[in-house]
Motif scaffolding. Sequence first.
Motif, PDB file in Angstrom:
ATOM      1  N   PRO A   1       0.835  -1.204   0.000  1.00 18.63           N
ATOM      2  CA  PRO A   1       0.000   0.000   0.000  1.00 18.63           C
ATOM      3  C   PRO A   1       0.872   1.257   0.000  1.00 18.63           C
ATOM      4  O   PRO A   1       2.002   1.248   0.486  1.00 18.63           O
ATOM      5  N   GLU A   2       0.357   2.335  -0.538  1.00 10.95           N
ATOM      6  CA  GLU A   2       1.143   3.555  -0.740  1.00 10.95           C
ATOM      7  C   GLU A   2       1.790   4.062   0.553  1.00 10.95           C
ATOM      8  O   GLU A   2       2.935   4.528   0.536  1.00 10.95           O
TER       9      GLU A   2
ATOM     10  N   SER B   1      15.097  -1.782 -14.314  1.00 10.53           N
ATOM     11  CA  SER B   1      15.213  -1.934 -12.875  1.00 10.53           C
ATOM     12  C   SER B   1      16.409  -1.132 -12.385  1.00 10.53           C
ATOM     13  O   SER B   1      17.541  -1.457 -12.653  1.00 10.53           O
ATOM     14  N   ASP B   2      16.152  -0.059 -11.660  1.00 13.48           N
ATOM     15  CA  ASP B   2      17.239   0.756 -11.165  1.00 13.48           C
ATOM     16  C   ASP B   2      17.232   0.831  -9.645  1.00 13.48           C
ATOM     17  O   ASP B   2      17.961   1.612  -9.036  1.00 13.48           O
ATOM     18  N   GLY B   3      16.348   0.034  -9.018  1.00 15.47           N
ATOM     19  CA  GLY B   3      16.353  -0.019  -7.554  1.00 15.47           C
ATOM     20  C   GLY B   3      15.674   1.155  -6.892  1.00 15.47           C
ATOM     21  O   GLY B   3      15.765   1.314  -5.692  1.00 15.47           O
ATOM     22  N   THR B   4      15.008   2.034  -7.638  1.00 16.06           N
ATOM     23  CA  THR B   4      14.431   3.240  -7.029  1.00 16.06           C
ATOM     24  C   THR B   4      12.925   3.185  -6.921  1.00 16.06           C
ATOM     25  O   THR B   4      12.319   4.054  -6.336  1.00 16.06           O
ATOM     26  N   ARG B   5      12.323   2.187  -7.493  1.00 10.93           N
ATOM     27  CA  ARG B   5      10.857   2.174  -7.517  1.00 10.93           C
ATOM     28  C   ARG B   5      10.295   1.863  -6.136  1.00 10.93           C
ATOM     29  O   ARG B   5       9.144   2.070  -5.859  1.00 10.93           O
TER      30      ARG B   5
ATOM     31  N   ARG C   1      10.561   4.384   0.720  1.00  9.68           N
ATOM     32  CA  ARG C   1      11.340   5.352  -0.053  1.00  9.68           C
ATOM     33  C   ARG C   1      12.073   6.342   0.841  1.00  9.68           C
ATOM     34  O   ARG C   1      13.091   6.904   0.447  1.00  9.68           O
ATOM     35  N   ALA C   2      11.548   6.553   2.045  1.00 11.90           N
ATOM     36  CA  ALA C   2      12.184   7.479   2.992  1.00 11.90           C
ATOM     37  C   ALA C   2      13.434   6.890   3.634  1.00 11.90           C
ATOM     38  O   ALA C   2      14.215   7.624   4.255  1.00 11.90           O
TER      39      ALA C   2
END
Length: 404
Positions: free
Chosen positions: A359-360, A400-404, A367-368
């Motif tokens: 979930p978002e 795939s850059d690992g940032t998603r 991401r934080a």
Amino acid sequence: MLWLLTVLGIVGLLLFDFFFHVRKAHVPTLGEAARWTAIYVSIALLFGLGVTIFGGGQMGAEYFAGYVTEEALSVDNLFVFLLLLSSFKVPRADQQKVLLVGIAVSLAARTGFIFLGAALINSFAWVFYLFGLILLLTAGNLLREQGRDDDETPDNFVIRVARRFLSTSDVYDGDKLFTDQDGRRVMTPMLLVMVAIGGTDILFALDSIPAIFGLTQNVYLVFTATAFSLLGLRQLYFLIDGLLDRLVYLSYGLAAILALIGVKLILHAMHENNVPFINDGDPIHAAEISTGLSLTLIVGILTLTVVVSLLSPKGRAQTSVAAARRRALEFLDIESDPNYCDEIFHRLLDEEKQLSQLPERYRKRVRAQEELMALIRRAHEEHTARVADGRCFAPADPGSDGTR
């Protein structure tokens, strides 16, 4: 004769495991781990069936209650093994040997603890009070430890002593225990991690042995239930490696089980009481928890714990983060074998996919975590570099850059 045959059978299983599975370093496939886990569990269940047939329903219930409890505690121990193997950066192919040697050391030590515990119980009825208090304190500690960082490197007395007195090299030489370095013979980290695994598992006996004595005082049943729970631990480790992080509430279930057995032991101690300052040394007529009820509650608690762990969104987020971090570290710092590094990288991709499906509100928290995001990006960059110079066989997934 029964003891002799049992001991010979257990030693035979350990030797078979070593010479046919572990001697040649390799990474077991999921099918291999599942197959041999099923074989060892089947052996334990068939043994319990034999106990029930030849010893009666009561003995059978005591054995199964002890086996289920010891197996559940063993699964919890796998979390620590996982952190130890990561901390010592043991290559995946060599982890089987480390686990088997550690388990063999633990089995020998626990056998001594079992006979010591039996001698104490036969000589002093107050030992039931002591064992009960140990289990209640252990249950409380399990609950308190839920708040700690799961990625913290295990550090106990055994590991500190081993690090101090065992001089080792900083690099592995295959699965060798000794190697030549700068013209002198030194120990590789392989020996140190074996000592750490075996010693740590011995410390786990401080709660598991009292727990099983709370379910049966038959020394033969205590020994066999403990042995069979340890024998299949190596295969189980590779089978549920990916599932370990999902069992976020397992410690709560184990705390409830240990508290239950602790209460059972104290009630039994009251029934057998001869301590002078408790009820003037006279027995206290208290209701006891039957073995059948104990077995039912233990199975029920474990089932509920596993189901809640697997269904919890918070648990899924927490475990996905932990798994992604561990896969990235494993890829960057441990694995250099081209046959396996790509598998580790694609496991990292799978964990990233799990993170992207949260979930978002949980994705925002992930991401934080700048350290985690940087770690994943490093893993992607390293994978690209390895593919370019042939140290990894398959290319990274496009995009795939690992940032998603």
